[in-house]
Design an enzyme around this catalytic site. Structure first.
Site, PDB file in Angstrom:
ATOM      1  N   ARG A 189       0.815  -1.243   0.000  1.00 54.21           N
ATOM      2  CA  ARG A 189       0.000   0.000   0.000  1.00 54.21           C
ATOM      3  C   ARG A 189       0.838   1.278   0.000  1.00 54.21           C
ATOM      4  NH1 ARG A 189      -2.951  -3.035   3.839  1.00 54.21           N
ATOM      5  NH2 ARG A 189      -4.629  -4.144   2.814  1.00 54.21           N
ATOM      6  N   LYS A 199       2.615  11.186 -11.425  1.00 55.66           N
ATOM      7  CA  LYS A 199       1.828  10.255 -12.243  1.00 55.66           C
ATOM      8  C   LYS A 199       2.658   8.996 -12.464  1.00 55.66           C
ATOM      9  CE  LYS A 199      -1.356  13.028 -14.962  1.00 55.66           C
ATOM     10  NZ  LYS A 199      -1.733  13.457 -16.324  1.00 55.66           N
ATOM     11  N   GLU A 239       8.477  17.747 -24.974  1.00 53.92           N
ATOM     12  CA  GLU A 239       7.811  18.125 -23.716  1.00 53.92           C
ATOM     13  C   GLU A 239       8.273  19.515 -23.250  1.00 53.92           C
ATOM     14  OE1 GLU A 239       5.338  16.426 -22.565  1.00 53.92           O
ATOM     15  OE2 GLU A 239       5.687  14.264 -22.546  1.00 53.92           O
ATOM     16  N   LYS A 251       6.040  22.866 -14.524  1.00 53.03           N
ATOM     17  CA  LYS A 251       5.326  21.648 -14.111  1.00 53.03           C
ATOM     18  C   LYS A 251       4.987  21.702 -12.617  1.00 53.03           C
ATOM     19  CE  LYS A 251       4.368  16.964 -14.511  1.00 53.03           C
ATOM     20  NZ  LYS A 251       4.484  15.719 -15.230  1.00 53.03           N
ATOM     21  N   GLU A 259      -5.388  16.398 -11.311  1.00 54.10           N
ATOM     22  CA  GLU A 259      -5.944  16.707 -12.630  1.00 54.10           C
ATOM     23  C   GLU A 259      -7.454  16.856 -12.630  1.00 54.10           C
ATOM     24  OE1 GLU A 259      -3.737  14.898 -15.887  1.00 54.10           O
ATOM     25  OE2 GLU A 259      -5.590  14.796 -17.024  1.00 54.10           O
ATOM     26  N   ARG A 263      -4.252  20.810 -14.703  1.00 56.65           N
ATOM     27  CA  ARG A 263      -3.184  19.840 -14.988  1.00 56.65           C
ATOM     28  C   ARG A 263      -3.401  19.160 -16.345  1.00 56.65           C
ATOM     29  NH1 ARG A 263       0.106  15.534 -11.188  1.00 56.65           N
ATOM     30  NH2 ARG A 263       1.382  14.776 -12.915  1.00 56.65           N
ATOM     31  N   ASN A 282      -1.318  17.851 -21.012  1.00 62.83           N
ATOM     32  CA  ASN A 282      -1.531  16.778 -21.997  1.00 62.83           C
ATOM     33  C   ASN A 282      -1.735  17.316 -23.404  1.00 62.83           C
ATOM     34  OD1 ASN A 282      -1.323  14.632 -20.165  1.00 62.83           O
ATOM     35  ND2 ASN A 282      -3.384  15.052 -19.441  1.00 62.83           N
ATOM     36  N   HIS A 320      -1.376  15.009 -26.341  1.00 62.04           N
ATOM     37  CA  HIS A 320      -1.242  13.640 -25.820  1.00 62.04           C
ATOM     38  C   HIS A 320      -2.387  12.717 -26.259  1.00 62.04           C
ATOM     39  CE1 HIS A 320       1.992  15.328 -23.516  1.00 62.04           C
ATOM     40  NE2 HIS A 320       2.186  14.241 -22.791  1.00 62.04           N
ATOM     41  N   HIS A 366      -1.004   9.600 -27.700  1.00 61.61           N
ATOM     42  CA  HIS A 366      -1.196   8.272 -27.100  1.00 61.61           C
ATOM     43  C   HIS A 366      -1.834   7.326 -28.113  1.00 61.61           C
ATOM     44  CE1 HIS A 366      -1.032   9.701 -22.597  1.00 61.61           C
ATOM     45  NE2 HIS A 366       0.147   9.614 -23.150  1.00 61.61           N
ATOM     46  N   HIS A 379       7.606   8.612 -27.252  1.00 59.46           N
ATOM     47  CA  HIS A 379       6.533   9.418 -26.659  1.00 59.46           C
ATOM     48  C   HIS A 379       6.584  10.872 -27.164  1.00 59.46           C
ATOM     49  CE1 HIS A 379       3.606  10.738 -23.705  1.00 59.46           C
ATOM     50  NE2 HIS A 379       4.443  11.669 -23.287  1.00 59.46           N
TER      51      HIS A 379
END
Ligand code: NAD
Ligand code: GLY
Length: 360
Positions: free
Chosen positions: A118, A140, A182, A224, A234, A238, A242, A245, A249, A262
């Site tokens: 956990r 993330k 980025e 950032k 997010e 936030r 993206n 993205h 993606h 990426h």
């Protein structure tokens, strides 16, 4: 050394940026609360930098785990091998996972840290430009599913990010460019002055001028850190991180993980977002050309892959994490340096944008 802070109350942490940081043992050990650690790296990065990290840990009981290299290995099977190593070595809840590598190692190790017993401690030591300016900061963590990129993950903040800029000297040119995508993203979404600086200094960054690289990393991390501090999970701004993205993606998943890097995929996606914003009347043709120009100068792709049909794009984009109640919001440019998250486009305009993106 430059030290920035990600302000998240009791979970705040430093981002240390500078050269020769891997040799500064205390920088790492002060963020290891217990007496055990597992360093997770891959077969490319470990031969270059594992020794330096191991030397720093002289008083700490540590194990190492070398994963296969590549985006195609950011999956549940490889994640399981991290849990195996943790359990086989009786590493307990006070252990620290140290992610030594690029964004793939950072994301998978981060998710292991978030979920093992956990949650155990995590330190990020990013070694690519992309991971130093983006993926190691903000918490993330994720692995890919065959159907969708980063679909299994958690928000989990590290105790520290240690970005040694010397590591960038061994990076392949294609990877450097991928990271620049980025960097450019921050200029496009919220920092027009940085975009102007990039337009004047992109050559220095490609030449790996140490001062220019350090400045670009610092400014990217500042951007950032501000966004993450304002919206860690997010629920709002936030999502602007993206930009490109959702398209990107789709490219990464559609082409097969690892075929397009990426940063390459999101570069193509940032151009698609610019074309779409232009169709909505928000930015000019000149602005679209400006987006294309800076990405092209960074040796990044500016068109969509011919192998992927518009139908495939639409199908994969409908799986994006920004789909909520069946509605896909996209990050678009309201003006240059000012991104918004919007559904103010029609499916026809989206399809037209994709169709026009196969050529420059
Ligand atoms: P990567 O981790 O695959 O690294 C790129 C390549 O460079 C790999 O082959 C790696 O072994 C090699 N490498 C790493 N450091 C090196 C060094 N110093 N010298 C020589 N080679 C080195 O890719 P990446 O671009 O760092 O990260 C991409 C990943 O990051 C993607 O999975 C993406 O989804 C993820 N990402 C996550 C976030 C986030 O917020 N968590 C943000 C952006 C991207
Ligand atoms: N790279 C997107 C984010 O960290 O939110």
């Amino acid at each position: 050394m430059i030290s920035l802070k990600v302000n998240l109350g009791e979970r705040s942490y430093p981002i240390c940026i500078g050269h020769n940081l891997l040799e500064q043992s205390e920088l790492l050990t002060q963020h290891i609360p217990g007496n055990s650690a597992l360093i997770v790296s891959n077969e490319t990065v470990a031969p270059l930098y594992m020794d330096a990290v191991e030397k720093s840990l002289s008083d700490i009981r540590f194990k190492t785990l070398i994963l296969p290299d590549g985006e195609e290995h950011k999956n549940l099977n490889v994640l399981n091998s991290i849990y195996d190593t943790l359990l086989e070595n009786h590493l307990d809840r006070n252990t620290t996972l140290i992610a030594l590598g690029g964004g793939v190692i950072g994301d998978i190790t981060g998710f292991a840290a978030a979920t093992y017993q956990r949650g155990v401690h995590l330190v990020q030591i990013p070694t690519t430009l992309l991971s130093q300016v983006d993926s190691s900061v903000g918490g993330k963590t994720a692995v890919n599913h065959p159907i969708g990129k980063n679909m299994i993950g958690a928000f989990y903040q590290p105790r520290a990010v240690i970005a040694d800029t010397n590591t960038l000297n061994t990076l392949e040119e294609r990877q450097l460019s991928s990271g620049l995508a980025e960097v450019i993203k921050y200029g496009l979404i919220r920092d027009i002055n940085f975009l102007e600086w990039l337009e004047s200094n992109i050559g220095k960054l490609l030449d790996r001028d140490p001062a220019a690289l350090a400045y670009a990393i610092e400014r990217s991390c500042r951007n950032k850190a501000e966004v993450v501090a304002a919206d860690e999970r997010e629920s709002g701004q936030r999502a602007l991180l993206n930009l490109g993205h959702t398209f990107g993606h789709a490219i990464e998943t559609g082409m097969g993980y690892g075929v397009w890097l990426h940063g390459e995929a999101i570069a193509s996606g940032m151009v698609m977002a610019a074309r779409l914003s232009n169709k909505l009347g928000w930015i000019s043709e000149n602005d679209v050309s400006r987006v294309i120009d800076i990405l092209e100068r960074a040796n990044l792709p500016i068109t969509a892959p011919e192998q992927m049909s518009a139908d495939k794009f639409i199908e994969l984009m409908s799986l994006d994490k920004k789909v909520s109640d069946g509605v896909l919001k996209l990050v678009l440019y309201k003006s240059m340096g000012n991104a918004v998250i919007s559904k103010d486009y029609t499916d026809a305009i989206l399809r037209e944008t994709i169709a026009e993106s196969y050529s420059a």
